[in-house]
Scaffold this active site. Sequence first.
Site: not given
Ligand code: IDP
Length: 140
Positions: A13, A53, A61, A89, A95, A106, A120, A123, A134
């Site tokens: 990212k 997304y 968010f 993962r 996350t 992370r 973070n 992805h 994707e």
């Molecule tokens: P992941 O990347 O760990 O699979 P996802 O749930 O797919 O997480 O969410 C996509 C991205 O959205 C996350 O990597 C993070 O950047 C952001 N994100 C997800 N949940 C939150 C949240 O509760 N607060 C702020 N950002 C979030």
Amino acid sequence: MNDPVEETLILVKPDGVARSLTGEILRRIEAKGYQLVDIRLIQADRDLLARHYEEHLGKPFYEPLVEFMESGPVVAMRVAGNRVIEGFRMLAGTTDPTTAAPGTIRGDLGRDWGLAVQQNLVHGSDSPESAARELALWFS
Ligand code: IDP
């Protein structure tokens, strides 16, 4: 007989690219035994990010996430390996970088900037269906 080799989409990212962590992240992917198949530096536009997304549309968010993802270039990687979707993962960690386990990307390298979105670093696709969708988006 071996399982068929999987492919996944991994993104470094904008925070990871800006902090010059692309090499360190790729080092961890290769050290785990996964194979880099293709790599591109991409300035994503809103259309691409909206499609990437789409499952998060409407979440609090969502808008900060899209703004963050278009704030600078990302490195998109096509990576192959046995069970690479699940395995990456695990390498990435959960996350939230504050609570992601030490030893993960992370957990070791992520920073909590106290912003509306988790910056973070990476992805990774979360299922074979997501990976196919994707990879078609980012490597069309
Ligand atoms: P992941 O990347 O760990 O699979 P996802 O749930 O797919 O997480 O969410 C996509 C991205 O959205 C996350 O990597 C993070 O950047 C952001 N994100 C997800 N949940 C939150 C949240 O509760 N607060 C702020 N950002 C979030």
